[in-house]
Scaffold this motif. Structure first.
Motif, mmCIF file in Angstrom:
data_model
loop_
_atom_site.group_PDB
_atom_site.id
_atom_site.type_symbol
_atom_site.label_atom_id
_atom_site.label_comp_id
_atom_site.label_asym_id
_atom_site.label_seq_id
_atom_site.Cartn_x
_atom_site.Cartn_y
_atom_site.Cartn_z
ATOM 1 N N SER A 4 0.807 -1.227 0.000
ATOM 2 C CA SER A 4 0.000 0.000 0.000
ATOM 3 C C SER A 4 0.837 1.272 0.000
ATOM 4 O O SER A 4 0.305 2.373 -0.026
ATOM 5 C CB SER A 4 -0.946 0.013 1.204
ATOM 6 O OG SER A 4 -0.218 0.050 2.421
ATOM 7 N N THR B 196 -1.641 -1.323 -4.762
ATOM 8 C CA THR B 196 -2.876 -2.102 -4.706
ATOM 9 C C THR B 196 -3.860 -1.572 -5.755
ATOM 10 O O THR B 196 -3.694 -0.466 -6.267
ATOM 11 C CB THR B 196 -3.526 -2.053 -3.306
ATOM 12 O OG1 THR B 196 -4.151 -0.775 -3.105
ATOM 13 C CG2 THR B 196 -2.506 -2.333 -2.201
ATOM 14 N N ASN C 243 1.448 3.337 -3.710
ATOM 15 C CA ASN C 243 0.451 2.306 -3.432
ATOM 16 C C ASN C 243 0.305 1.449 -4.689
ATOM 17 O O ASN C 243 -0.088 1.957 -5.745
ATOM 18 C CB ASN C 243 -0.872 2.994 -3.062
ATOM 19 C CG ASN C 243 -1.963 2.017 -2.665
ATOM 20 O OD1 ASN C 243 -1.870 0.823 -2.900
ATOM 21 N ND2 ASN C 243 -3.024 2.545 -2.077
#
Length: 198
Positions: free
Chosen positions: A77, A118, A116
């Motif tokens: 993240s 994700t 990040n």
């Protein structure tokens, strides 16, 4: 900021900029992932992300029972939102200081924060696979916005074959989304204003 730990040499990541193929040159390959199922591509992507050490910088570290370890509840993240660092006072030009989370680094290039990775909209959710590959081949964040700063070893990651980068992309799209907007890159103090563009 007191979270900084003065450590390490940056030799490996910086020396890599001069090794191998020319920057931006696409790697060729005939990996089996070209005909692999999506599940197989995700599995290979997980393997590649693991051996490439992506969690070392893109997953915040925490103190565990045996010492510092990646906090896998925040896997990939990036640097924690709101954790903005002040420039480290470095005694030698090839030194760098890392945040205790290992997700931010201060060096001669300024202060960089890991992104990040994700599939959340605060991460790679707004990217497509083509932009992802271009960024890793050219060293330009999201294809053209600004250079990817150290310690991100894009020069090495970008030498993966197209099939391997596809597998990495497929894996990153399969992991849990984590809402987190890392701080933006901070250019060195006194750098021209243009360096602050992103």
């Amino acid at each position: 900021m007191k979270q900084l730990l003065l450590t390490t040499l940056f030799g490996i990541a910086l020396i890599a900029t001069g090794c191998g193929k020319k920057e931006g040159e696409a790697a060729k390959g005939t990996d089996s992932t070209a005909t692999a199922s999506p599940a197989d591509a995700v599995k290979r992507g997980e393997y590649l992300v693991t051996i490439a050490g992506c969690n070392d910088c893109h997953t915040p570290w925490k103190m565990g029972p045996k010492g510092p370890e990646p906090d896998m509840s925040k896997m990939l993240s990036g640097s924690p939102e709101g954790m903005v660092l002040t420039p480290a006072k470095l005694e030698m030009p090839w030194m760098a200081a890392f945040a205790a989370t290992m997700t931010a680094a201060s060096g001669p290039w300024g202060i960089s924060y890991s992104k990040n990775l994700t599939p959340d909209s605060t991460g790679l959710g707004s990217w497509d696979e083509a932009a992802f590959k271009v960024a890793l081949r050219t060293g330009m964040h999201n294809g053209s916005e600004r250079p990817i700063m150290p310690p991100m070893p894009w020069q090495m990651i970008g030498k993966m074959t197209d099939d391997d980068l596809h597998s990495v992309w497929m894996y990153l799209r399969s992991i849990p989304s984590v809402k987190n907007t890392p701080p933006e890159y901070q250019p060195p103090v006194g750098a021209p204003t243009a360096a602050a563009k992103h």
